[in-house]
Design a protein around this motif. Structure first.
Motif, short mmCIF file in Angstrom:
data_model
loop_
_atom_site.label_atom_id
_atom_site.label_comp_id
_atom_site.label_asym_id
_atom_site.label_seq_id
_atom_site.Cartn_x
_atom_site.Cartn_y
_atom_site.Cartn_z
N LEU A 1 0.85 -1.19 0.00
CA LEU A 1 0.00 0.00 0.00
C LEU A 1 0.89 1.23 0.00
N SER A 2 0.47 2.25 -0.73
CA SER A 2 1.25 3.48 -0.82
C SER A 2 0.41 4.65 -0.32
N GLY A 3 1.13 5.68 0.12
CA GLY A 3 0.45 6.88 0.58
C GLY A 3 1.44 7.93 1.00
N THR A 4 0.92 8.90 1.75
CA THR A 4 1.71 10.03 2.20
C THR A 4 1.68 10.07 3.73
N PHE B 1 1.09 7.89 11.04
CA PHE B 1 -0.14 7.75 10.28
C PHE B 1 0.15 8.02 8.81
N VAL B 2 -0.43 7.19 7.95
CA VAL B 2 -0.23 7.32 6.50
C VAL B 2 -1.60 7.49 5.83
N ALA B 3 -1.75 8.57 5.07
CA ALA B 3 -2.96 8.75 4.26
C ALA B 3 -2.76 7.92 3.00
N LEU B 4 -3.55 6.86 2.87
CA LEU B 4 -3.38 5.93 1.76
C LEU B 4 -3.91 6.52 0.46
N ASP B 5 -3.26 6.15 -0.66
CA ASP B 5 -3.70 6.64 -1.97
C ASP B 5 -5.09 6.11 -2.31
N ASP B 6 -5.31 4.84 -2.00
CA ASP B 6 -6.60 4.21 -2.29
C ASP B 6 -7.38 4.10 -0.99
N GLY B 7 -8.67 4.16 -1.09
CA GLY B 7 -9.50 3.98 0.09
C GLY B 7 -9.95 5.29 0.70
N GLY C 1 -4.77 9.37 9.09
CA GLY C 1 -4.62 8.44 7.98
C GLY C 1 -5.17 7.08 8.34
N VAL C 2 -5.53 6.31 7.33
CA VAL C 2 -6.04 4.96 7.53
C VAL C 2 -4.89 3.99 7.75
N GLY C 3 -3.72 4.30 7.18
CA GLY C 3 -2.54 3.46 7.38
C GLY C 3 -1.83 3.87 8.66
N PHE C 4 -1.26 2.88 9.34
CA PHE C 4 -0.51 3.17 10.57
C PHE C 4 0.70 2.26 10.63
N VAL C 5 1.86 2.88 10.94
CA VAL C 5 3.12 2.15 11.06
C VAL C 5 3.61 2.30 12.50
N THR C 6 3.75 1.18 13.22
CA THR C 6 4.30 1.26 14.57
C THR C 6 5.80 1.56 14.49
N ILE C 7 6.37 2.06 15.55
CA ILE C 7 7.79 2.45 15.57
C ILE C 7 8.70 1.30 15.12
N PRO C 8 8.56 0.06 15.64
CA PRO C 8 9.47 -1.01 15.20
C PRO C 8 9.37 -1.34 13.71
N VAL D 1 6.64 14.24 7.54
CA VAL D 1 5.26 14.51 7.13
C VAL D 1 5.30 14.99 5.67
N GLY D 2 4.42 14.44 4.85
CA GLY D 2 4.37 14.78 3.43
C GLY D 2 5.16 13.84 2.55
N GLN D 3 5.98 12.99 3.14
CA GLN D 3 6.81 12.05 2.38
C GLN D 3 5.95 10.92 1.82
N ARG D 4 6.24 10.53 0.59
CA ARG D 4 5.58 9.37 -0.03
C ARG D 4 6.23 8.09 0.50
N VAL D 5 5.42 7.12 0.89
CA VAL D 5 5.94 5.85 1.40
C VAL D 5 5.12 4.69 0.84
#
Length: 187
Positions: free
Chosen positions: A23-26, A36-42, A50-57, A73-77
């Motif tokens: 999944l990709s987003g910003t 938190f990642v705002a996903l491109d889709d969804g 954002g709907v996407g979430f990445v824990t620290i580890p 913030v603002g980076q594409r991932v």
């Protein structure tokens, strides 16, 4: 909150995802507990940035002090979908899963008994951490710092010291590298 009733579009989207999917987003927000990642889709999330979430580890294989050392913030991932967090109605992601594990790659080329050059990165009461390659650190336990017992690591080395160490154990599962200065023939 009953996410299924309150946000059926979000629930349906998250339920349609498959483990291992990319999944990709910003990056929408960086918090002390994750990103938190705002996903491109969804759809958008009704409460979170954002709907996407990445824990620290799951941000990186490498050790870092703050999430902002890895992303901004603002980076594409792009991240690998790990699971549907039904409690928070989030897509749990892993950025590190998108990169080869440097520890596994490094340990393929070394063996127990091999001598390595490294630099002391951290002193702890039970020993010292030594960086032996980019992003790869091992522990020299206090008992393995010298051939004669010492009470504290700073009695022998300081952060920044270049040292010769010997690999005494490689645990690929827990990603731990044990080192010794004693068996490297150092005093």
């Amino acid at each position: 909150m009953d996410w299924q009733a309150e946000s059926p579009e979000l629930w349906a989207f998250l339920g349609s995802l498959h483990c291992g999917e990319t999944l990709s987003g910003t990056v929408a927000a960086i918090e002390r507990f994750g990103v938190f990642v705002a996903l491109d889709d969804g759809p958008a999330h009704p409460l979170f940035p954002g709907v996407g979430f990445v824990t620290i580890p799951e941000l990186s294989w490498r050790r870092f002090e703050a999430a902002s050392d890895v992303v901004q913030v603002g980076q594409r991932v792009s991240g690998e979908f790990l699971q549907f967090d039904t409690w928070n109605a989030e897509a749990r992601l892993s950025l590190r899963a998108m990169q080869p594990d440097p520890f596994q790659t490094f340990t393929e080329s070394i063996a127990v008994g091999q001598e390595l050059q490294g630099r002391v990165t951290k002193l702890v009461p039970f020993g010292v951490f030594v960086r032996v390659a980019d992003g790869i650190e091992g522990l020299v336990h206090l008992r393995d710092l010298t051939s004669t017992p010492v009470e504290a690591p700073e009695d022998v080395v300081q952060v920044g010291d270049d040292v010769t160490v010997v690999v005494t154990e490689v645990d690929r599962e827990t990603r731990r590298l044990s080192l010794s200065r004693r068996t490297a023939g150092r005093p």
